[in-house]
Structures are given as structure tokens and as C-alpha cells.
Design a protein around this motif. Structure first.
Motif, PDB file in Angstrom:
ATOM      1  N   THR A  86       0.782  -1.204   0.165  1.00  0.00           N
ATOM      2  CA  THR A  86      -0.122  -0.207   0.018  1.00  0.00           C
ATOM      3  C   THR A  86       0.829   1.331   0.050  1.00  0.00           C
ATOM      4  O   THR A  86       1.981   1.354   0.340  1.00  0.00           O
ATOM      5  CB  THR A  86      -0.925   0.093   1.265  1.00  0.00           C
ATOM      6  N   PRO A  87       0.326   2.439  -0.495  1.00  0.00           N
ATOM      7  CA  PRO A  87       1.039   3.931  -0.497  1.00  0.00           C
ATOM      8  C   PRO A  87       0.918   4.554   0.650  1.00  0.00           C
ATOM      9  O   PRO A  87       0.246   4.229   1.607  1.00  0.00           O
ATOM     10  CB  PRO A  87       0.073   4.496  -1.623  1.00  0.00           C
ATOM     11  N   PHE A  88       1.660   5.609   0.763  1.00  0.00           N
ATOM     12  CA  PHE A  88       1.707   6.490   1.865  1.00  0.00           C
ATOM     13  C   PHE A  88       0.594   7.286   1.967  1.00  0.00           C
ATOM     14  O   PHE A  88       0.077   7.764   3.261  1.00  0.00           O
ATOM     15  CB  PHE A  88       2.806   7.200   1.726  1.00  0.00           C
ATOM     16  N   ASN A  89      -0.298   7.364   0.968  1.00  0.00           N
ATOM     17  CA  ASN A  89      -1.196   8.646   0.913  1.00  0.00           C
ATOM     18  C   ASN A  89      -2.546   8.457   1.919  1.00  0.00           C
ATOM     19  O   ASN A  89      -3.108   9.251   2.560  1.00  0.00           O
ATOM     20  CB  ASN A  89      -1.665   9.103  -0.210  1.00  0.00           C
ATOM     21  N   LYS A 140       2.051  -5.298   3.495  1.00  0.00           N
ATOM     22  CA  LYS A 140       3.318  -4.260   3.334  1.00  0.00           C
ATOM     23  C   LYS A 140       3.044  -2.848   3.218  1.00  0.00           C
ATOM     24  O   LYS A 140       2.561  -2.697   1.946  1.00  0.00           O
ATOM     25  CB  LYS A 140       4.258  -4.978   2.304  1.00  0.00           C
ATOM     26  N   GLU A 177       6.621   2.653   3.989  1.00  0.00           N
ATOM     27  CA  GLU A 177       7.622   2.865   4.669  1.00  0.00           C
ATOM     28  C   GLU A 177       7.529   4.170   5.058  1.00  0.00           C
ATOM     29  O   GLU A 177       8.465   4.533   6.157  1.00  0.00           O
ATOM     30  CB  GLU A 177       9.099   2.242   4.192  1.00  0.00           C
ATOM     31  N   PHE A 225      -2.456  -4.261  -4.683  1.00  0.00           N
ATOM     32  CA  PHE A 225      -1.501  -3.089  -4.791  1.00  0.00           C
ATOM     33  C   PHE A 225      -2.288  -1.939  -5.082  1.00  0.00           C
ATOM     34  O   PHE A 225      -3.181  -1.992  -5.766  1.00  0.00           O
ATOM     35  CB  PHE A 225      -0.165  -3.458  -5.793  1.00  0.00           C
ATOM     36  N   VAL A 226      -1.849  -0.988  -4.406  1.00  0.00           N
ATOM     37  CA  VAL A 226      -2.218   0.524  -4.733  1.00  0.00           C
ATOM     38  C   VAL A 226      -0.974   1.301  -4.694  1.00  0.00           C
ATOM     39  O   VAL A 226      -0.148   1.234  -3.573  1.00  0.00           O
ATOM     40  CB  VAL A 226      -3.262   0.971  -3.522  1.00  0.00           C
ATOM     41  N   GLY A 227      -0.769   2.258  -5.610  1.00  0.00           N
ATOM     42  CA  GLY A 227       0.522   3.080  -5.483  1.00  0.00           C
ATOM     43  C   GLY A 227       0.456   3.646  -6.878  1.00  0.00           C
ATOM     44  O   GLY A 227      -0.495   3.830  -7.586  1.00  0.00           O
ATOM     45  N   SER A 228       1.671   4.272  -7.246  1.00  0.00           N
ATOM     46  CA  SER A 228       1.907   4.812  -8.583  1.00  0.00           C
ATOM     47  C   SER A 228       1.973   4.009  -9.640  1.00  0.00           C
ATOM     48  O   SER A 228       2.185   2.700  -9.527  1.00  0.00           O
ATOM     49  CB  SER A 228       3.178   5.529  -8.492  1.00  0.00           C
ATOM     50  N   GLY A 266      -3.299   2.046  -9.912  1.00  0.00           N
ATOM     51  CA  GLY A 266      -2.002   3.098 -10.196  1.00  0.00           C
ATOM     52  C   GLY A 266      -2.430   4.642  -9.832  1.00  0.00           C
ATOM     53  O   GLY A 266      -3.340   4.644  -9.148  1.00  0.00           O
ATOM     54  N   GLY A 267      -1.782   5.266 -10.515  1.00  0.00           N
ATOM     55  CA  GLY A 267      -1.749   6.719 -10.495  1.00  0.00           C
ATOM     56  C   GLY A 267      -3.025   7.254 -11.027  1.00  0.00           C
ATOM     57  O   GLY A 267      -3.604   6.548 -11.820  1.00  0.00           O
ATOM     58  N   CYS A 308      -5.165  10.067  -4.560  1.00  0.00           N
ATOM     59  CA  CYS A 308      -5.485   9.383  -5.944  1.00  0.00           C
ATOM     60  C   CYS A 308      -6.666   9.896  -6.569  1.00  0.00           C
ATOM     61  O   CYS A 308      -7.047   9.867  -7.812  1.00  0.00           O
ATOM     62  CB  CYS A 308      -5.421   7.947  -5.833  1.00  0.00           C
ATOM     63  N   GLU A 367       1.463  13.168 -13.311  1.00  0.00           N
ATOM     64  CA  GLU A 367       0.567  13.030 -11.920  1.00  0.00           C
ATOM     65  C   GLU A 367       1.673  13.882 -11.186  1.00  0.00           C
ATOM     66  O   GLU A 367       2.707  13.122 -10.475  1.00  0.00           O
ATOM     67  CB  GLU A 367       0.624  11.826 -11.443  1.00  0.00           C
ATOM     68  N   PHE A 415       0.975  14.970  -8.047  1.00  0.00           N
ATOM     69  CA  PHE A 415       0.549  14.534  -6.644  1.00  0.00           C
ATOM     70  C   PHE A 415       0.892  15.761  -5.592  1.00  0.00           C
ATOM     71  O   PHE A 415       1.663  15.434  -4.681  1.00  0.00           O
ATOM     72  CB  PHE A 415       0.951  13.230  -6.351  1.00  0.00           C
ATOM     73  N   PHE A 457     -14.205   0.298  -5.817  1.00  0.00           N
ATOM     74  CA  PHE A 457     -13.564   1.505  -6.048  1.00  0.00           C
ATOM     75  C   PHE A 457     -12.290   1.127  -6.993  1.00  0.00           C
ATOM     76  O   PHE A 457     -11.672  -0.031  -6.769  1.00  0.00           O
ATOM     77  CB  PHE A 457     -12.819   1.949  -4.672  1.00  0.00           C
TER      78      PHE A 457
END
Ligand code: NAD
Length: 504
Positions: free
Chosen positions: A151-154, A177, A180, A227-230, A252-253, A285, A386, A388, A453
């Protein structure tokens, strides 16, 4: 220094402070620039340990009755509910978003847990009696085994919660995961699962970077990866995990557009768009990053957006007066600010410059005030990339058809919104626009948990969205059973033809 460890088999594990040969990362408070903790980065051996714990727990958890699983989910729901404020404060301390926004994030995560509490109903299979004489066919949904989420930071609480409540409710064991950059919330969530009565090993957390991710992607014991991220990382995850034989969904983004028609209420549209563009410092996102102003909508809209961008108070997320907090890291803030230079060089008009104006926080924080570009064209990097961050681009087109064509030419297709009072135009937009989530006079059309979603094109690799029925579908495999119970008197029944024509 506080050390953030992994959570494996129901307990915190990893390198303790002072250990040798640590592979660790630093966690910052973006509002002050201070290092608030260190986080242990998992080695492949630690990923192995988490998967082994999950595999061991799977046999028991998959056969745990739906009634018992639901009880654990309800208890977990209540614990998250009663710890909302604590979780929100952890988010703000590591991500930087305002507390109000962090509270909203936790509430949206809770929404998915509440959906998962109804899992017995959603897992219902089909049953057809007498498909042939005395033969019944029915379908059942079964868990996949050990599944992983990256997963992403946002959204350090909400995005993992798009995944694990449903995966666990369906009978899977989960390895998370998280990003970080803001990893602490995941450990608190793991503790709350334990308190709710989830058996050890059903939910595990490994922290880390690409090393941990690659170990997950290659691990033969993991059946599916969410997965979620860029976009570049999403594509990599999709290709790598799928070629290792796993089920994958990789979100993705995005570059989300808001089309504003001349008949829209300018003040209403500007409020909604400014909130969606600058909320969470544009690090969503579903942030609106491109406005497509049709015809006469342009001038008054740019004027109204500029007022809002200039007035927005930027400061620490834990100061209730702040409308917008800092960005996640210094490097990211500098990268976003770099686009202000790029946009001007490309010929766009920088109506509001986020490098100017007051910041109510520490000089060491990763702040950048809202920026607004007008006269942006589709060839410019400030439109194509993007960014962001809190940078909003206005593009102008003559007609509704041009607006739809522009939106659909984007390689991204997460969310798209239209502002209008014309129902026919809105209906036509909803039908023609290529985006996974559409808002009509709603700038961030993030669906509730019982809908799904997700986007399309480079915003989603794979074919299932997260949560709602898509989530249940992703985390289960279907089995269709055909059964009969012959009476001894029926005798033997050897037929080689299929389907049999001899019997109705
Ligand atoms: P990111 O892609 O950098 O990181 C996401 C995860 O992948 C993290 O856990 C990270 O540790 C890991 N990772 C990073 N680089 C990697 C690599 N080279 N190999 C393997 N793993 C790697 O994303 P981010 O900066 O944390 O989050 C912001 C991005 O996420 C934005 O692009 C945003 O649009 C996107 N996002 C999309 C959605 C959606 O629903 N489509 C939702 C939230 C965020």
C-alpha cells in the motif's frame, strides 16, 4: 529512537534498537522535518516468516465458522471505532494531513470493515435444484489462502482497509506491506485485531522497501496480491506477480478531471474543486488536478479558484486552523515545486504561486501553498504528469464534446467529475467518459464500501476493483458442485454420451 517492527504470528518482531546490521528507514514528521522513528525493513527471510505464520493459521481460520468470524469482525469494528482519534493522530503525525482529513480517512476505512461484518450474506452461493433428474448444482466461494497487500503512503489506514477486512472475512490470511513512510498505524491495527480475538498469524505486517515487495511477489506461498500506488510500480507488480502465477489487482496513479460547463454555479464548483485539488495537499489518488472549463465558464471559475487558493491556510495538520498540511517528504515537496518552474517555462500562466504567501508552521516542515495554473494545454508536462501535490491546472475548451474528448485522451482513468445544472449533459458525460468513478456535481466520487473502487487504463492493472462485491470476488475462488444421491435401487448407470439425451 522509537523502532517500528514487524507484526508476525501475533507479536511484534524484528530488529530491536541497537541491533547490528539493521536495514532501517527513517520516519519523519512532515510538519517539522524531525525524524520521529525508525522502521525495520524486512529481509526475504522475514517475509518468509510472515508467510509461514499465515500459512499455519490458514487451516484453522478458513474452517472457523462464519458466525465466529463475524463476531471477530464486529469486535474489530468496535475497537477501530473507539480508537478513531488515536489512529487519526498517528496518520497526521507521519503523513502530515490535517486531523479532520485523517479522521475522514479512518471513517472511510471503518466503512469497509462494516461491509465485511455482513460477509455471511455476501458469501452466499447459488443453488439450482434438479438441474437434471435428482441432480443439484450449487456454487460455493472459498478463500484463496495467504494473500498480500502492498500500500501507498497517502492513506496509511484507509487503503489497507480496502483490502484486509474483506480478505480476512472471506477466510484468507493476510500479509500487509504498508508504506515505509508512515508505517505506525498498521501496527496499531494489528494490535486491535489481536484484541478483537483474531488468531495469531491471520493478519501480519512486514515493513520495508522493494526488497520486501520483491520477496512477496516471488513467494510461492502467496496466492494473490493487491497493490495500490503509482503507475510504474503498479505495472511492475502486475506483470511480476502475474508471471509468478498469482491473482493480481494493481491500482495505479491518476490525473482526475473536473469538467465545468457554463451553466454550473461558479461558487459551488470552485468550492468543490478547490477542496478536491488542495485537500490533503493534493496527495490523493482522487484529487482533482485538471479542470476543463467549457466556454464562458473559464474566466469566473479561474477567478473564484484563485481566491480560494490564496485564502487557504497552510500549516501543521494538528492545528485545527490549518486547511492544508505539508507534503510527505522534502524531496517530494521540491519535486512538486519544480513543476511550478516547468509550467511557466512551458507557457502556462501561474495565477497563484504556492511558493509565496504565509506558512503557519515550522520552517523545516515540507510545506508548499496551493498553486493554480491557467492556459494549460494537453502537451505540457504539468498536465501529462501526475504531480501529486497542491497544483491545479485549468485547461479551456469550447464545447462539451471537446471536454469529453480531452478527458478520454488521458492515459489515466480513475475519477472524473462534471459540474452542471443540465441533467442531459450530466447523463451524457456519465455514459461517455472513460473513468472508473464518475462524479456529478461531486468532485471526489469515492464510492461507499458496498460499491467498488477502482479505475481503468493506467489507473488499474487487472480486472477487479477493491471492496464491494469486487473485493469478495477477488479474495475467493468459486467452486461449482454437481451432486446426486442415488438410491441403491437405481442400479448402475453407465453413459458415455454427454449431455445425456436419454433422460429428461
Ligand atoms: P509508490 O508506488 O511509490 O509506493 C507504493 C508501495 O510500493 C509502497 O509500499 C512502496 O514501498 C512500494 N514500492 C515503491 N517503489 C517500489 C519499487 N520500485 N518496487 C517495488 N515496490 C515499490 O506510491 P506512493 O508514493 O506511496 O503513493 C502515491 C501513489 O499512489 C500516487 O501515484 C497515487 O495516485 C497512487 N494511489 C492510487 C490509488 C488508487 O486507488 N488508484 C490510491 C492511493 C494512491
Amino acid at each position: 529512537m522509537r523502532m517500528i517492527n514487524h507484526w508476525i504470528a501475533g507479536r511484534e518482531t524484528g530488529n530491536r534498537p541497537g541491533g547490528v546490521g539493521l536495514h532501517v528507514g527513517q520516519v519523519h514528521n512532515p510538519a517539522t522535518g524531525e525524524v520521529s522513528a525508525e522502521v525495520d525493513y524486512a529481509t526475504p527471510a522475514e517475509v518468509d516468516a510472515a508467510v509461514a505464520a499465515a500459512q499455519e493459521a490458514f487451516a484453522g481460520w478458513r474452517s472457523t465458522s462464519l458466525a465466529r468470524r463475524t463476531k471477530v469482525l464486529f469486535a474489530f469494528r468496535n475497537l477501530i471505532d473507539s480508537h478513531q482519534e488515536e489512529l487519526a493522530r498517528i496518520i497526521t503525525a507521519e503523513h502530515g494531513k490535517t486531523l479532520e482529513d485523517a479522521r475522514g480517512e479512518v471513517a472511510r476505512g471503518l466503512d469497509v470493515i462494516e461491509f465485511a461484518c455482513g460477509i455471511p450474506h455476501v458469501l452466499e452461493g447459488g443453488f439450482s435444484a434438479n438441474v437434471s433428474t435428482s441432480i443439484d448444482t450449487y456454487s460455493i466461494r472459498q478463500p484463496l489462502g495467504v494473500v498480500a497487500g502492498i500500500t501507498p503512503f497517502n492513506f496509511p489506514v484507509m487503503v489497507p482497509m480496502w483490502m484486509f477486512p474483506i480478505a480476512v472475512a472471506c477466510g484468507n490470511c493476510f500479509v500487509l506491506k504498508p508504506s515505509e513512510k508512515d508505517p505506525s498505524a498498521s501496527i496499531m491495527v494489528a494490535r486491535l485485531w489481536e484484541e478483537a480475538g483474531l488468531p495469531p498469524g491471520v493478519f501480519n505486517v512486514v515493513h520495508g522497501d522493494k526488497v520486501a515487495v520483491d520477496a512477496i511477489l516471488a513467494h510461492p506461498g502467496i496466492a494473490a496480491v493487491s497493490f495500490v500506488g503509482s503507475t510504474p510500480v503498479a505495472r511492475y507488480i502486475y506483470v511480476t506477480a502475474a508471471s509468478a502465477g498469482k491473482r493480481v489487482q494493481a491500482l495505479g496513479g491518476a490525473k482526475n478531471h473536473a469538467v465545468v460547463l457554463p451553466d454550473a454555479d461558479t461558487g459551488f464548483a470552485a468550492d468543490a474543486i478547490a477542496s478536491a485539488a488542495y485537500g490533503s495537499a493534493g496527495e490523493r489518488c482522487m484529487a482533482i488536478s485538471a479542470v476543463v472549463a467549457v466556454g464562458a465558464a473559464g474566466d469566473p471559475l479561474v477567478e473564484a479558484l484563485a481566491v480560494r487558493a490564496r485564502e487557504l491556510r497552510t500549516g501543521p495538520g494538528d492545528d485545527e486552523r490549518s486547511g492544508m498540511g505539508p507534503l510527505i517528504t522534502e524531496a517530494h515537496r521540491d519535486r512538486v515545486a519544480g513543476y511550478l518552474v516547468t509550467g511557466v517555462a512551458e507557457g502556462a500562466e501561474l495565477v497563484v504561486d504556492g511558493r509565496e504567501g504565509p506558512i503557519d508552521g515550522s520552517r523545516e516542515g515540507y510545506y508548499l501553498r496551493p498553486s493554480l495554473f491557467d492556459g494549460v494545454t494537453p502537451e505540457m508536462a504539468i498536465y501529462r504528469d501526475e504531480i501529486f501535490g497542491p497544483v491545479l491546472c485549468v485547461l479551456r475548451v469550447p464545447t462539451f464534446e471537446d471536454a469529453v474528448e480531452l478527458v478520454n485522451a488521458s492515459p489515466y482513468a480513475n475519477g472524473a467529475a462534471i459540474f452542471t445544472n443540465d441533467g442531459l449533459a450530466a447523463r451524457s458525460f456519465e455514459e461517455k467518459v472513460d473513468a472508473g468513478m464518475v462524479g456529478i456535481n461531486v468532485p471526489i466520487p469515492t464510492p461507499v464500501a458496498y460499491y467498488s473502487f477502482g479505475g481503468a487504463k493506467q489507473s488499474l492493472f487487472g480486472d477487479t476493483h477493491v471492496h464491494g462485491e469486487h473485493g469478495v470476488h477477488f479474495y475467493t475462488k468459486t467452486k461449482a458442485v454437481t451432486a446426486r444421491w442415488p438410491k441403491p435401487a437405481d442400479g448402475s448407470d453407465m453413459r458415455l454420451a454427454f449431455p445425456s439425451t436419454g433422460q429428461p
